[in-house]
Structure formats: structure tokens, C-alpha cells
Design a protein around this motif. Structure first.
Motif, PDB file in Angstrom:
ATOM      1  N   VAL A  10      51.066  32.875  53.861  1.00  0.00           N
ATOM      2  CA  VAL A  10      50.285  33.242  55.059  1.00  0.00           C
ATOM      3  C   VAL A  10      52.130  32.848  56.434  1.00  0.00           C
ATOM      4  O   VAL A  10      51.046  31.599  56.226  1.00  0.00           O
ATOM      5  CB  VAL A  10      49.476  33.253  55.668  1.00  0.00           C
ATOM      6  CG1 VAL A  10      48.761  33.393  57.260  1.00  0.00           C
ATOM      7  CG2 VAL A  10      47.665  33.708  54.733  1.00  0.00           C
ATOM      8  N   THR A  11      52.775  33.248  56.857  1.00  0.00           N
ATOM      9  CA  THR A  11      53.177  33.213  57.975  1.00  0.00           C
ATOM     10  C   THR A  11      53.166  32.761  59.227  1.00  0.00           C
ATOM     11  O   THR A  11      52.196  33.859  59.102  1.00  0.00           O
ATOM     12  CB  THR A  11      54.394  33.921  57.752  1.00  0.00           C
ATOM     13  OG1 THR A  11      54.458  35.143  57.998  1.00  0.00           O
ATOM     14  CG2 THR A  11      55.275  34.075  56.263  1.00  0.00           C
ATOM     15  N   GLY A  12      53.332  32.223  59.907  1.00  0.00           N
ATOM     16  CA  GLY A  12      52.739  32.278  61.549  1.00  0.00           C
ATOM     17  C   GLY A  12      51.381  32.053  61.320  1.00  0.00           C
ATOM     18  O   GLY A  12      49.877  32.064  62.456  1.00  0.00           O
ATOM     19  N   GLY A  13      50.891  30.765  60.161  1.00  0.00           N
ATOM     20  CA  GLY A  13      49.501  30.213  60.196  1.00  0.00           C
ATOM     21  C   GLY A  13      49.345  29.220  60.762  1.00  0.00           C
ATOM     22  O   GLY A  13      47.773  29.252  60.229  1.00  0.00           O
ATOM     23  N   ALA A  28      37.266  32.781  50.895  1.00  0.00           N
ATOM     24  CA  ALA A  28      36.808  33.588  50.672  1.00  0.00           C
ATOM     25  C   ALA A  28      37.458  33.050  49.169  1.00  0.00           C
ATOM     26  O   ALA A  28      37.315  33.631  48.090  1.00  0.00           O
ATOM     27  CB  ALA A  28      37.891  35.148  50.600  1.00  0.00           C
ATOM     28  N   GLY A  29      37.749  31.887  48.891  1.00  0.00           N
ATOM     29  CA  GLY A  29      38.462  31.077  48.331  1.00  0.00           C
ATOM     30  C   GLY A  29      39.724  31.197  47.353  1.00  0.00           C
ATOM     31  O   GLY A  29      39.533  30.210  46.356  1.00  0.00           O
ATOM     32  N   VAL A  30      40.771  31.804  48.422  1.00  0.00           N
ATOM     33  CA  VAL A  30      41.387  31.671  48.573  1.00  0.00           C
ATOM     34  C   VAL A  30      42.387  30.382  48.426  1.00  0.00           C
ATOM     35  O   VAL A  30      41.815  29.690  49.323  1.00  0.00           O
ATOM     36  CB  VAL A  30      42.644  32.468  48.924  1.00  0.00           C
ATOM     37  CG1 VAL A  30      43.959  33.062  48.912  1.00  0.00           C
ATOM     38  CG2 VAL A  30      41.289  33.794  48.399  1.00  0.00           C
ATOM     39  N   ASN A  31      43.671  30.372  47.300  1.00  0.00           N
ATOM     40  CA  ASN A  31      44.365  29.241  47.690  1.00  0.00           C
ATOM     41  C   ASN A  31      46.036  29.378  48.657  1.00  0.00           C
ATOM     42  O   ASN A  31      46.279  30.571  48.836  1.00  0.00           O
ATOM     43  CB  ASN A  31      45.273  28.286  46.597  1.00  0.00           C
ATOM     44  CG  ASN A  31      43.987  28.238  45.517  1.00  0.00           C
ATOM     45  OD1 ASN A  31      43.669  27.250  45.762  1.00  0.00           O
ATOM     46  ND2 ASN A  31      44.554  28.790  44.136  1.00  0.00           N
ATOM     47  N   VAL A  32      45.461  28.798  49.844  1.00  0.00           N
ATOM     48  CA  VAL A  32      46.525  29.276  50.772  1.00  0.00           C
ATOM     49  C   VAL A  32      48.035  28.456  51.237  1.00  0.00           C
ATOM     50  O   VAL A  32      47.510  27.232  51.512  1.00  0.00           O
ATOM     51  CB  VAL A  32      45.852  29.390  52.466  1.00  0.00           C
ATOM     52  CG1 VAL A  32      46.684  29.997  53.551  1.00  0.00           C
ATOM     53  CG2 VAL A  32      44.501  30.766  52.132  1.00  0.00           C
ATOM     54  N   SER A  33      48.667  29.249  51.360  1.00  0.00           N
ATOM     55  CA  SER A  33      50.334  28.338  51.888  1.00  0.00           C
ATOM     56  C   SER A  33      50.831  29.397  52.903  1.00  0.00           C
ATOM     57  O   SER A  33      50.597  30.095  53.426  1.00  0.00           O
ATOM     58  CB  SER A  33      51.296  28.578  50.958  1.00  0.00           C
ATOM     59  OG  SER A  33      52.446  28.126  51.230  1.00  0.00           O
ATOM     60  N   ILE A  34      50.472  28.013  54.225  1.00  0.00           N
ATOM     61  CA  ILE A  34      50.873  28.809  55.630  1.00  0.00           C
ATOM     62  C   ILE A  34      52.297  28.410  55.864  1.00  0.00           C
ATOM     63  O   ILE A  34      52.747  27.105  55.663  1.00  0.00           O
ATOM     64  CB  ILE A  34      49.673  28.720  56.563  1.00  0.00           C
ATOM     65  CG1 ILE A  34      49.693  26.503  56.751  1.00  0.00           C
ATOM     66  CG2 ILE A  34      48.327  28.728  56.277  1.00  0.00           C
ATOM     67  CD1 ILE A  34      48.887  25.953  58.113  1.00  0.00           C
ATOM     68  N   SER A  35      53.472  29.063  56.609  1.00  0.00           N
ATOM     69  CA  SER A  35      54.355  28.253  57.310  1.00  0.00           C
ATOM     70  C   SER A  35      54.014  28.514  58.657  1.00  0.00           C
ATOM     71  O   SER A  35      53.600  29.798  58.975  1.00  0.00           O
ATOM     72  CB  SER A  35      55.566  28.963  56.342  1.00  0.00           C
ATOM     73  OG  SER A  35      55.368  30.502  57.075  1.00  0.00           O
ATOM     74  N   ALA A  36      55.007  27.726  59.205  1.00  0.00           N
ATOM     75  CA  ALA A  36      55.365  27.579  60.813  1.00  0.00           C
ATOM     76  C   ALA A  36      56.597  27.463  60.887  1.00  0.00           C
ATOM     77  O   ALA A  36      57.260  26.129  60.371  1.00  0.00           O
ATOM     78  CB  ALA A  36      53.990  27.161  61.057  1.00  0.00           C
TER      79      ALA A  36
END
Length: 79
Positions: A10-13, A28-36
Motif C-alpha cells: 500500500v503506497t501512501g499507507g 483481514a489478516g493480510v501482511n501489509v507493506s506500507i510506503s510513504a
């Protein structure tokens, strides 16, 4: 669709729509990689997203500095 255990980027997370999307994915149990673009916001957002997932959700959140307007940074992010 079952999302638990999947991984999302997720960009801009760290705020706004990106943050809302990241929160929904974590729940929802998702592994999330955020960038900013603002490094100082990333650590706080990752901590808050990990807490948002709750103890019952087995997901992980990671954060990375990346300005998606810069091709080199995008390539480094995905590497």
C-alpha cells in the motif's frame, strides 16, 4: 475472497485513503507493506497498524520510505 495470509503493498499507507486500506487489510489478516514519502510517519503508522490487527489476527506490517515519483526508489522498494 479469502485474504488471510496474503501480502499487499500500500503506497501512501500512513494517512488518508492509503491508511484506511492498510487498516482494512490488516484486519483481514493480510501482511501489509506500507510506503510513504515521510520517514517520520512510517514507524508510527506501522505500530498503530500492528495494534489495529489485534491479537487474533496473524498479520504483519512493515514500512518503507519510498517516493513513488522516483523510479530508483520504487525499484529499491520492490527489491
Amino acid at each position: 475472497m479469502e485474504l488471510a495470509g496474503k501480502t499487499a503493498i500500500v503506497t501512501g499507507g500512513t494517512k488518508g485513503i492509503g491508511r484506511a486500506i492498510a487498516e482494512a487489510l490488516v484486519r483481514a489478516g493480510v501482511n501489509v507493506s506500507i510506503s510513504a514519502r515521510h520517514e517520520h510517519e512510517i514507524t508510527r503508522a506501522v505500530d498503530e497498524l500492528n495494534k489495529a490487527g489485534g491479537a487474533s489476527v496473524n498479520s504483519r506490517t512493515a514500512g518503507f520510505f519510498c517516493d513513488v515519483r522516483d523510479d530508483a526508489q520504487v525499484k529499491a522498494y520492490f527489491a
